[in-house]
Design an enzyme around this catalytic site. Sequence first.
Site, PDB file in Angstrom:
ATOM      1  N   LYS A  37       0.855  -1.188   0.000  1.00 30.78           N
ATOM      2  CA  LYS A  37       0.000   0.000   0.000  1.00 30.78           C
ATOM      3  C   LYS A  37       0.892   1.239   0.000  1.00 30.78           C
ATOM      4  CE  LYS A  37      -3.881   1.823   2.829  1.00 30.78           C
ATOM      5  NZ  LYS A  37      -4.678   1.549   4.045  1.00 30.78           N
ATOM      6  N   SER A  76      -9.549   1.484   3.233  1.00 28.47           N
ATOM      7  CA  SER A  76      -8.717   2.281   2.358  1.00 28.47           C
ATOM      8  C   SER A  76      -7.661   1.468   1.607  1.00 28.47           C
ATOM      9  CB  SER A  76      -8.008   3.376   3.170  1.00 28.47           C
ATOM     10  OG  SER A  76      -7.074   2.825   4.075  1.00 28.47           O
ATOM     11  N   SER A 118      -9.818  -0.789   7.334  1.00 28.04           N
ATOM     12  CA  SER A 118      -9.156  -0.595   6.037  1.00 28.04           C
ATOM     13  C   SER A 118      -8.490  -1.833   5.447  1.00 28.04           C
ATOM     14  CB  SER A 118      -8.127   0.536   6.118  1.00 28.04           C
ATOM     15  OG  SER A 118      -8.773   1.777   6.056  1.00 28.04           O
TER      16      SER A 118
END
Length: 518
Positions: free
Chosen positions: A103, A201, A225
Site C-alpha cells: 500500500k 482504504s 481498512s
Amino acid sequence: MTISSQILAFTLIASLCIMQSSGFSIEEATIDGLQLAFKQNQLTSRQLVEFYIRQIHKLNPLLRGVIEVNPDALTLADKADQDRRNKVPGSSVGLHGIPILLKDNIATKDKLNTTAGSLALLGSIVPRDAGVAAKLRKAGAIILGKASLSEWANFRSYGAPSGFCARSGQGKASSNFPNQEFLCCKSLQNPYVLSADPCGSSSGSGISVAANMAAVSLGTETDGSILCPSSANSVVGIKPTVGLTSRAGVIPISPRQDTVGPMCRTVADAVYVLDAIAGFDRNDPATKAGAKYIPRGGYKQFLKPDGLKGKRLGIVRDPFFTSYSGFDHHFQTLRQKGAVLIDNLRITNLGESYSDENLALVTEFKPALNAYLKELIASPVRSLADVIAFNNKFSKQASIEKIKEYGQGIFEEAESIKGFDASYKAALQNLTKISRDGFEKLMRKNKLDALVTPDSSASSILAIGGHPGIVVPAGYDKEGLPFGICFGGLRGSEPKLIEIAYSFEQATNIRRPPSFQA
Ligand SMILES: *[C@@H]1O[C@H](CO)[C@@H](O)[C@H](O)[C@H]1NC(C)=O
Ligand SMILES: *[C@@H]1O[C@H](CO)[C@@H](O)[C@H](O)[C@H]1NC(C)=O
C-alpha cells in the site's frame, strides 16, 4: 469496442499468458505452489515478475489498483533466482523470490515514491524502508510496486468515496482507454463488479491480489481498512494486533490504532506474509510488547485443516447479521468442523464508541503525521498545515475538480485541534471502558476464541481495543459481489484466529478469481 468486450479481450489475453510452457499456471498460484515451481525449475522469479507486469499493464488501466511498478523489480528477481541457484540459505522458502505490492502509505527506500496516494507527497524522500518493508526484503520478497488506496488512508475528507486517490489516475493513456485523462477523477474499481465499491482504504492491495496483479500484498488498517476491502474483493485479510507489526515508516493516522497486515488470496499466503513482517522494530516502540505475542516457530504451524475443532465461536445476531443472509450454512459448516457456536449473544454498548473514536483519531492524526513528515529527507510538505495549503492551491486547477468537491474536512478539523486536551483524555477513557465492558467482557465471559461477524462490520470494536481480526471469502451475492466472514479475537490471539480461518477456508473453498462484470 464496448467496455465489456474490452474486458473480455483482457480476460482472454490474460488467460493466454498464464500457462507457462511447462503447464504451470501462475494465475491463482499460492506461495507454496510458486516455491514448488521454482524448485522444479518450472518457473523463475523473473518470469513471475514479468507475468505480473503484463497483468498490471493489461488490467490496471481498468482497475487502477497499482500506482507504481518498481523499476528494479526484474533486477531483484534475477538476484532471487541467482540466490536460489546458488542454494543460499533461506532462498527456497517463504517469501523468497515472491513479488509483493505495498500500500502506498508504506515507505520504501528505493525508486518508488511513498505518497499515501496524494500528489502532495510526490517527490518526497523517505529516510529508510518502513519496518515491515525492511523485514520483507530480509525474507527475500521482491517489492513489486505500490498499491493505490483511498487517499491518506481515507482520513482526508468525510465525503470522498472509497478508493478515491489523486495519483491512481496517472497511468499512461492507452488506445484502449482514450478517456484515461479523466481517470484521476474516478475511484478505483472492484474487479468482480466494475461499477461496485472496492471499499477502502487498502483498495488497491485488495483489487490487485484479487486480479492476480501480484502474488501477495500489504494493507494497513486503523478501523476497517484491511477487513473491508478484503471482503469486497474476495481476498483474505489479516488485521494484526496493534504492535505485532511495525508502523515505523508508515504514513500514520493513529499510533494507537494503526496496524499493517497481509492481504492475499489464501489464508496460508497471508500467514507466510505475517510471519515475515511480524516482530520487534526499534523504530516502533509498540512492537516491543507486540513481539511477546509471537509464538516460537511463528504462525504457519497454525495452518491446521482441523483447526475449528473445539473452538468456541460467538455470534451476535443483532445487529451484525440482521441485514445479512447466507451465513446459516456457514454456521452449519463451522459446527460440522467441530466448533461450538455460542449463539444470540449481545454486546450492550455497541455503537457507543463512534464519537469518542472519531475525536481520538482526529486528535492523534496531526502530531503523528507531522512526526512522519519531519523525518523525511526531502518533501514538498512538512506539516499537516502544508498539506492543507497544497490541496487548497491544487484544487484551484479545474482538471482535478473532484478534489475540490470532496474537500479536506478531516484535515481541517485535525489542524484546528490544539494538542491532547481533557476531552481527548475523556474519549480515551471511554474507549477503554467501552472495549472492556463490551467486546472483551463478552469474549471472556463466554470463553470465546473468536467473534464471528460478516465483512468488516466488527471493525470498530476490534479497532478501539487494538484487537486482531481475519477476514476470509464467504460468498458472492446475487450481483456477483463478494462478501467475507470475519473472525475477531482478543489481543495476541492470532494463533487461534489462524486455525479457525484456515480450517474454514479449507472446508468451504469459496474464493474464485474475478470476472470483471460490467
Ligand atoms: C516517483 O515520482 C516521480 C515524480 O516526482 C516520477 O518521476 C517517478 O517516475 C516516480 N517513480 C516511479 C517508480 O514511478
Ligand atoms: C465519554 O462518556 C461520557 C459518559 O458516557 C459522555 O458523556 C462523553 O460525552 C463521552 N466523551 C467524552 C469525550 O467525554
